[in-house]
Design a protein around this motif. Structure first.
Motif, mmCIF file in Angstrom:
data_model
loop_
_atom_site.group_PDB
_atom_site.id
_atom_site.type_symbol
_atom_site.label_atom_id
_atom_site.label_comp_id
_atom_site.label_asym_id
_atom_site.label_seq_id
_atom_site.Cartn_x
_atom_site.Cartn_y
_atom_site.Cartn_z
ATOM 1 N N GLU A 215 0.826 -1.216 0.000
ATOM 2 C CA GLU A 215 0.000 0.000 0.000
ATOM 3 C C GLU A 215 0.854 1.256 0.000
ATOM 4 O OE1 GLU A 215 -3.710 -2.012 2.500
ATOM 5 O OE2 GLU A 215 -2.446 -0.507 3.448
ATOM 6 N N ILE A 216 2.026 1.190 0.632
ATOM 7 C CA ILE A 216 2.972 2.301 0.610
ATOM 8 C C ILE A 216 4.356 1.742 0.356
ATOM 9 C CG2 ILE A 216 1.633 3.741 2.193
ATOM 10 C CD1 ILE A 216 3.559 2.950 4.412
ATOM 11 N N GLN A 217 5.299 2.624 0.056
ATOM 12 C CA GLN A 217 6.652 2.185 -0.258
ATOM 13 C C GLN A 217 7.638 2.800 0.715
ATOM 14 O OE1 GLN A 217 7.278 3.469 -4.254
ATOM 15 N NE2 GLN A 217 5.851 2.003 -5.150
ATOM 16 N N THR A 218 8.744 2.098 0.938
ATOM 17 C CA THR A 218 9.820 2.667 1.743
ATOM 18 C C THR A 218 10.594 3.659 0.893
ATOM 19 O OG1 THR A 218 11.270 0.851 1.064
ATOM 20 C CG2 THR A 218 10.112 0.613 3.158
ATOM 21 N N LEU A 219 11.215 4.642 1.536
ATOM 22 C CA LEU A 219 12.067 5.574 0.810
ATOM 23 C C LEU A 219 13.265 4.818 0.237
ATOM 24 C CD1 LEU A 219 12.160 8.655 3.219
ATOM 25 C CD2 LEU A 219 11.214 8.624 0.912
ATOM 26 N N PRO A 220 13.760 5.264 -0.927
ATOM 27 C CA PRO A 220 14.933 4.598 -1.506
ATOM 28 C C PRO A 220 16.185 4.903 -0.696
ATOM 29 C CG PRO A 220 14.328 6.515 -2.815
ATOM 30 C CD PRO A 220 13.264 6.359 -1.774
ATOM 31 N N ALA A 221 16.365 4.185 0.415
ATOM 32 C CA ALA A 221 17.485 4.429 1.324
ATOM 33 C C ALA A 221 18.557 3.362 1.147
ATOM 34 C CB ALA A 221 16.992 4.440 2.769
ATOM 35 N N PRO A 222 19.830 3.744 1.252
ATOM 36 C CA PRO A 222 20.919 2.755 1.117
ATOM 37 C C PRO A 222 20.761 1.553 2.036
ATOM 38 C CG PRO A 222 21.813 4.965 1.083
ATOM 39 C CD PRO A 222 20.341 5.110 1.381
ATOM 40 N N PHE A 223 20.258 1.754 3.259
ATOM 41 C CA PHE A 223 20.129 0.633 4.200
ATOM 42 C C PHE A 223 19.315 -0.498 3.604
ATOM 43 C CE2 PHE A 223 17.695 -1.625 7.468
ATOM 44 C CZ PHE A 223 18.725 -2.121 8.257
ATOM 45 N N TRP A 224 18.146 -0.181 3.045
ATOM 46 C CA TRP A 224 17.253 -1.230 2.532
ATOM 47 C C TRP A 224 17.775 -1.835 1.237
ATOM 48 C CZ3 TRP A 224 14.287 -2.870 6.132
ATOM 49 C CH2 TRP A 224 13.799 -1.996 7.113
ATOM 50 N N TYR A 225 18.607 -1.072 0.490
ATOM 51 C CA TYR A 225 19.136 -1.606 -0.767
ATOM 52 C C TYR A 225 20.338 -2.517 -0.569
ATOM 53 C CZ TYR A 225 16.263 1.279 -3.823
ATOM 54 O OH TYR A 225 15.216 1.834 -4.491
ATOM 55 N N PHE A 226 21.228 -2.137 0.352
ATOM 56 C CA PHE A 226 22.526 -2.797 0.396
ATOM 57 C C PHE A 226 22.669 -3.875 1.454
ATOM 58 C CE2 PHE A 226 23.564 1.405 -1.542
ATOM 59 C CZ PHE A 226 23.768 0.902 -2.817
ATOM 60 N N VAL A 227 21.717 -3.963 2.383
ATOM 61 C CA VAL A 227 21.756 -5.077 3.331
ATOM 62 C C VAL A 227 21.480 -6.371 2.555
ATOM 63 C CG1 VAL A 227 20.587 -6.154 5.286
ATOM 64 C CG2 VAL A 227 21.070 -3.705 5.323
ATOM 65 N N PRO A 228 22.354 -7.360 2.651
ATOM 66 C CA PRO A 228 22.137 -8.613 1.905
ATOM 67 C C PRO A 228 20.807 -9.261 2.307
ATOM 68 C CG PRO A 228 24.342 -8.553 2.838
ATOM 69 C CD PRO A 228 23.583 -7.418 3.459
ATOM 70 N N ARG A 229 20.209 -9.994 1.371
ATOM 71 C CA ARG A 229 18.980 -10.723 1.667
ATOM 72 C C ARG A 229 19.215 -12.209 1.448
ATOM 73 N NH1 ARG A 229 14.002 -7.572 -1.265
ATOM 74 N NH2 ARG A 229 14.922 -5.495 -1.346
ATOM 75 N N LYS A 230 18.471 -13.005 2.187
ATOM 76 C CA LYS A 230 18.556 -14.456 1.974
ATOM 77 C C LYS A 230 17.759 -14.863 0.746
ATOM 78 C CE LYS A 230 19.524 -15.860 6.719
ATOM 79 N NZ LYS A 230 19.150 -16.750 7.829
ATOM 80 N N THR A 231 16.848 -13.989 0.332
ATOM 81 C CA THR A 231 16.065 -14.235 -0.884
ATOM 82 C C THR A 231 15.735 -12.905 -1.518
ATOM 83 O OG1 THR A 231 13.967 -15.058 -1.772
ATOM 84 C CG2 THR A 231 13.946 -14.272 0.490
#
Length: 336
Positions: A215-231
């Protein structure tokens, strides 16, 4: 007559000084809100808040300015103004949001982490705020400590320990005040539906719940982009949709396309705005790995600060926005 003019002059001078000093953080905030653009609001705030004479007004003014900058994605500047506000030994101004100095320090920590600056965040976490007697402040300190560790992670293997700790936090009564953030973080990293389901059930009206619902989006912040994901999957937004939601989405997209063609044409999608070019280049690499063709444009603000914008040009079908979101990237349209 000379005496009359002298008295008149002094009276007007005193009135002028009083008028200048009678300005308040609330008046400045209200005037800033009347500006036509966000940039004009920020310029107005930066000019007028430092001129406030009353310390409580100045403190609240800096906190308000920091909040505006944070919401616009200018995390580094926001952090600096939160710190300035926290350093002023005064109470809260009338009509403004009430915040303790400890809360302002944590706001600065959040901005540092959003900008990917874990070292500065850790430095603030190790300040006097760590000795707080407020249980909610302590809960945020524990959460942000794990975020700091996540900021430093470069491989998915380094996620094991912080993810295990966050899983423990998600069920601790002492961490209830930050459970929505904990669950969102776990969902973002692991992609497991368990966390999104728990968010929707336990905190249905929270911003975090709205994010997993798309319904809403997170701001394009480096934290959410660059933290590795398991998937790389984004369950709630990309793949877990009912047929009714899919049909609704198609109808909305169809209507949006028709409206865009009648009004404004989308030229490209913006995915991030960075002061550090290396962060922008890092996002470009991630996008290329997913098959997109991103590029970096530069923008210099009136303050002289240069920003690097990561964008992807729109295709003829007008579907780039949806393709980016389905691949796990948040984006915003730039019109002609």
């Amino acid at each position: 007559m000379k005496r009359f003019f002298t008295v008149f002059f002094i009276f007007n001078l005193v009135f002028f000084v009083f008028a200048q000093n009678s300005n308040t953080a609330r008046k400045i905030a209200e005037e800033a809100a009347r500006k036509e653009t966000l940039e004009q609001s920020v310029i107005y705030l930066k000019k007028n808040v430092p001129a406030l004479q009353n310390l409580a007004e100045k403190r609240s003014g800096y906190a308000f300015l920091a909040g505006v900058l944070e919401q616009s994605g200018n995390f580094q500047e926001a952090m600096n103004f939160y710190v300035q506000a926290a350093a002023i030994a005064a109470g809260d101004a009338e009509g403004m949001q009430k915040k303790s100095s400890e809360q302002l320090v944590l706001d600065a920590v959040r901005c540092a982490l959003s900008a990917g600056d874990w070292a500065t965040a850790q430095n603030y976490l190790n300040s006097a705020v760590r000795n707080s007697s407020d249980s909610e402040i302590i809960a945020f300190i524990k959460l942000y400590e794990q975020w700091s560790i996540l900021c430093q992670a470069k491989t998915s293997a380094e996620l094991t320990e912080p993810v295990a700790i966050l899983k423990t936090y998600s069920s601790l009564p002492s961490m209830k005040s930050v459970q929505p953030q904990v669950l969102l973080t776990l969902w973002h990293i692991t992609g497991e539906e368990t966390y999104s389901a728990q968010l929707k059930k336990s905190f249905p009206k929270s911003l975090e719940s709205a994010i997993v619902k798309g319904e809403i989006q997170t701001l394009p912040a480096p934290f959410w982009y660059f933290v590795p994901r398991k998937t790389d999957s984004v369950p709630e937004i990309a793949s877990v949709q009912s047929s009714e939601t899919e049909n609704q989405s198609k109808n909305e997209n169809s209507e949006k396309s028709e409206n865009d063609s009648k009004n404004e044409k989308i030229l490209r999608q913006q995915l991030g705005l960075f002061k550090d070019k290396a962060n922008a280049e890092g996002l470009v690499l991630k996008l290329k790995e997913k098959g997109f063709s991103p590029h970096i444009t530069e923008e210099i603000r009136p303050s002289g600060t240069k920003y690097y914008l990561v964008v992807v040009d729109e295709n003829k079908a007008g579907s780039i926005g949806n393709e980016l979101r389905n691949a796990g990237f948040e984006c915003y349209p730039i019109f002609e």
